[in-house]
Motif scaffolding. Structure first.
Motif, PDB file in Angstrom:
ATOM      1  N   ARG A   1     -12.300  -4.827  -1.195  1.00 50.68           N
ATOM      2  CA  ARG A   1     -11.379  -4.012  -1.982  1.00 50.68           C
ATOM      3  C   ARG A   1     -10.033  -3.960  -1.271  1.00 50.68           C
ATOM      4  O   ARG A   1      -9.963  -3.780  -0.060  1.00 50.68           O
ATOM      5  CB  ARG A   1     -11.962  -2.611  -2.164  1.00 50.68           C
ATOM      6  CG  ARG A   1     -13.308  -2.616  -2.858  1.00 50.68           C
ATOM      7  CD  ARG A   1     -13.911  -1.230  -2.898  1.00 50.68           C
ATOM      8  NE  ARG A   1     -13.185  -0.353  -3.801  1.00 50.68           N
ATOM      9  CZ  ARG A   1     -13.455   0.941  -3.944  1.00 50.68           C
ATOM     10  NH1 ARG A   1     -14.412   1.492  -3.200  1.00 50.68           N
ATOM     11  NH2 ARG A   1     -12.764   1.680  -4.793  1.00 50.68           N
TER      12      ARG A   1
ATOM     13  N   ALA B   1      -5.972   2.758  -7.459  1.00 48.98           N
ATOM     14  CA  ALA B   1      -6.242   1.473  -8.122  1.00 48.98           C
ATOM     15  C   ALA B   1      -6.458   0.400  -7.067  1.00 48.98           C
ATOM     16  O   ALA B   1      -5.538   0.046  -6.340  1.00 48.98           O
ATOM     17  CB  ALA B   1      -5.087   1.094  -9.039  1.00 48.98           C
ATOM     18  N   LEU B   2      -7.676  -0.092  -6.959  1.00 50.31           N
ATOM     19  CA  LEU B   2      -8.008  -1.136  -6.003  1.00 50.31           C
ATOM     20  C   LEU B   2      -8.480  -2.376  -6.750  1.00 50.31           C
ATOM     21  O   LEU B   2      -9.057  -2.290  -7.840  1.00 50.31           O
ATOM     22  CB  LEU B   2      -9.100  -0.666  -5.036  1.00 50.31           C
ATOM     23  CG  LEU B   2      -8.753   0.539  -4.147  1.00 50.31           C
ATOM     24  CD1 LEU B   2      -9.964   0.947  -3.323  1.00 50.31           C
ATOM     25  CD2 LEU B   2      -7.579   0.213  -3.233  1.00 50.31           C
ATOM     26  N   VAL B   3      -8.232  -3.533  -6.168  1.00 48.55           N
ATOM     27  CA  VAL B   3      -8.668  -4.801  -6.750  1.00 48.55           C
ATOM     28  C   VAL B   3      -9.512  -5.538  -5.721  1.00 48.55           C
ATOM     29  O   VAL B   3      -9.598  -5.141  -4.559  1.00 48.55           O
ATOM     30  CB  VAL B   3      -7.462  -5.669  -7.182  1.00 48.55           C
ATOM     31  CG1 VAL B   3      -6.683  -4.980  -8.284  1.00 48.55           C
ATOM     32  CG2 VAL B   3      -6.552  -5.955  -5.991  1.00 48.55           C
TER      33      VAL B   3
ATOM     34  N   ARG C   1       0.835  -1.207   0.000  1.00 50.92           N
ATOM     35  CA  ARG C   1       0.000   0.000   0.000  1.00 50.92           C
ATOM     36  C   ARG C   1       0.870   1.258   0.000  1.00 50.92           C
ATOM     37  O   ARG C   1       0.556   2.227  -0.716  1.00 50.92           O
ATOM     38  CB  ARG C   1      -0.903  -0.008   1.238  1.00 50.92           C
ATOM     39  CG  ARG C   1      -1.834   1.202   1.352  1.00 50.92           C
ATOM     40  CD  ARG C   1      -2.757   1.299   0.163  1.00 50.92           C
ATOM     41  NE  ARG C   1      -3.712   2.377   0.305  1.00 50.92           N
ATOM     42  CZ  ARG C   1      -4.515   2.791  -0.657  1.00 50.92           C
ATOM     43  NH1 ARG C   1      -4.471   2.212  -1.839  1.00 50.92           N
ATOM     44  NH2 ARG C   1      -5.360   3.790  -0.469  1.00 50.92           N
TER      45      ARG C   1
ATOM     46  N   THR D   1      -2.047  -6.507  -2.583  1.00 52.55           N
ATOM     47  CA  THR D   1      -2.692  -7.793  -2.878  1.00 52.55           C
ATOM     48  C   THR D   1      -1.747  -8.716  -3.642  1.00 52.55           C
ATOM     49  O   THR D   1      -1.692  -9.922  -3.379  1.00 52.55           O
ATOM     50  CB  THR D   1      -3.971  -7.562  -3.697  1.00 52.55           C
ATOM     51  OG1 THR D   1      -4.855  -6.713  -2.965  1.00 52.55           O
ATOM     52  CG2 THR D   1      -4.675  -8.877  -3.987  1.00 52.55           C
TER      53      THR D   1
ATOM     54  N   LEU E   1      -3.591  -2.547  -4.829  1.00 53.55           N
ATOM     55  CA  LEU E   1      -3.117  -3.316  -5.992  1.00 53.55           C
ATOM     56  C   LEU E   1      -1.849  -4.100  -5.677  1.00 53.55           C
ATOM     57  O   LEU E   1      -1.827  -5.337  -5.714  1.00 53.55           O
ATOM     58  CB  LEU E   1      -2.886  -2.357  -7.167  1.00 53.55           C
ATOM     59  CG  LEU E   1      -2.324  -2.974  -8.452  1.00 53.55           C
ATOM     60  CD1 LEU E   1      -3.304  -3.988  -9.017  1.00 53.55           C
ATOM     61  CD2 LEU E   1      -2.032  -1.886  -9.477  1.00 53.55           C
TER      62      LEU E   1
ATOM     63  N   PHE F   1      -0.358   4.499  -7.723  1.00 49.67           N
ATOM     64  CA  PHE F   1      -1.409   3.487  -7.862  1.00 49.67           C
ATOM     65  C   PHE F   1      -2.396   3.547  -6.709  1.00 49.67           C
ATOM     66  O   PHE F   1      -3.155   2.606  -6.490  1.00 49.67           O
ATOM     67  CB  PHE F   1      -0.807   2.077  -7.912  1.00 49.67           C
ATOM     68  CG  PHE F   1       0.114   1.847  -9.076  1.00 49.67           C
ATOM     69  CD1 PHE F   1      -0.145   2.425 -10.292  1.00 49.67           C
ATOM     70  CD2 PHE F   1       1.236   1.044  -8.954  1.00 49.67           C
ATOM     71  CE1 PHE F   1       0.686   2.221 -11.375  1.00 49.67           C
ATOM     72  CE2 PHE F   1       2.083   0.833 -10.026  1.00 49.67           C
ATOM     73  CZ  PHE F   1       1.808   1.423 -11.246  1.00 49.67           C
TER      74      PHE F   1
ATOM     75  N   ASP G   1       2.075   1.640  -3.420  1.00 46.63           N
ATOM     76  CA  ASP G   1       0.975   2.088  -4.278  1.00 46.63           C
ATOM     77  C   ASP G   1       0.855   3.608  -4.256  1.00 46.63           C
ATOM     78  O   ASP G   1       0.734   4.259  -5.295  1.00 46.63           O
ATOM     79  CB  ASP G   1      -0.346   1.475  -3.805  1.00 46.63           C
ATOM     80  CG  ASP G   1      -0.558   0.081  -4.355  1.00 46.63           C
ATOM     81  OD1 ASP G   1       0.031  -0.235  -5.397  1.00 46.63           O
ATOM     82  OD2 ASP G   1      -1.296  -0.695  -3.735  1.00 46.63           O
TER      83      ASP G   1
END
Length: 247
Positions: free
Chosen positions: A112, A102-104, A91, A118, A115, A99, A94
């Protein structure tokens, strides 16, 4: 209640949280029935071969069940901190690389998630199973079952131990992305000097593009660091869990 059934029920409360909420087991979409069967099977395998001091009254059984559940949550918590350190490191990277928005969707929690965080935790989960971490976890549960007989569980520890363990784990987790973080920091300094020398340059847009590419390149070049970092995290997590056991 039969003594064997009582021992299995108490051991289930000790083992269950590890396979229910602790990563990497919680990252795998395994049906609940299979998880329950696995926990009951391990409890049934350990119950006949471990010393026990089972409670004789209903009140004592409820108190023992609460103690076993707390111990199980403590075991799961040690692994959660280890994987959370990688998620935190991802994080932080990110945000620095641009980023942050940008979440996945995390396949385990279905929530959530960052990126790169994860990606790091999923990679750590694969390394965990590839290096027989699941077998090490079972061996740890078996050794704790001998040190802490079911029905008389207690946790040895102090806030100082937890703070020391957390700080150590967070430092190790950040080392997985240290090369990328240092590179992005140097890029930020370079862009800062360039923006002063060339005010007409759009430092923000150029910086986002350069840092995004640099972050991915440095992560690819330093991917070999993830394996040793994950193994160190797991070793400290298992050592900390073992230190919770006392007579």
């Amino acid at each position: 209640m039969n003594s064997t059934v009582s021992a299995i029920a108490l051991l289930t409360l000790r083992i269950g949280p590890l396979f229910a909420i602790a990563p990497p087991f919680s990252q795998i979409n395994v049906p609940v029935r299979i998880r329950i069967t696995l926990v009951l099977g391990l409890a049934a395998a350990l119950a006949p071969v471990m010393p026990s001091n089972l409670p004789q009254t209903d009140g004592a059984f409820i108190a023992s069940a609460a103690c076993e559940l707390i111990l199980g949550l403590a075991i799961a918590f040690s692994l959660q901190i280890a994987f959370a350190s990688l998620s935190f490191a991802g994080r932080a990277l990110d945000v620095q690389a641009g980023f942050g928005l940008a979440l996945v969707i995390d396949p385990g929690s279905r929530g959530r998630a960052p990126l790169l965080g994860t990606a790091l935790t999923m990679g750590a989960g694969m390394i965990f199973f590839a290096n027989n971490g699941h077998l090490e976890a079972v061996r740890l549960l078996a050794s704790m079952a001998n040190v802490l007989p079911v029905g008389q569980s207690s946790i040895a520890g102090s806030p100082e131990m937890l703070i020391g363990y957390t700080s150590l784990i967070m430092g190790i987790g950040l080392s997985a992305v240290a090369a990328a973080v240092v590179t992005l920091f140097l890029i930020d300094i370079t862009i800062g000097f360039l923006s002063r020398a060339l005010p007409q340059m759009n430092a923000l847009m150029m910086g986002l593009q350069v840092k995004a590419i640099a972050a991915l390149v440095m992560l690819a070049l330093s991917a070999g660091l993830l394996g040793p970092v994950v193994l160190r995290l797991l070793r400290h997590a298992f050592d900390y869990t073992a230190s919770l056991a006392t007579q």
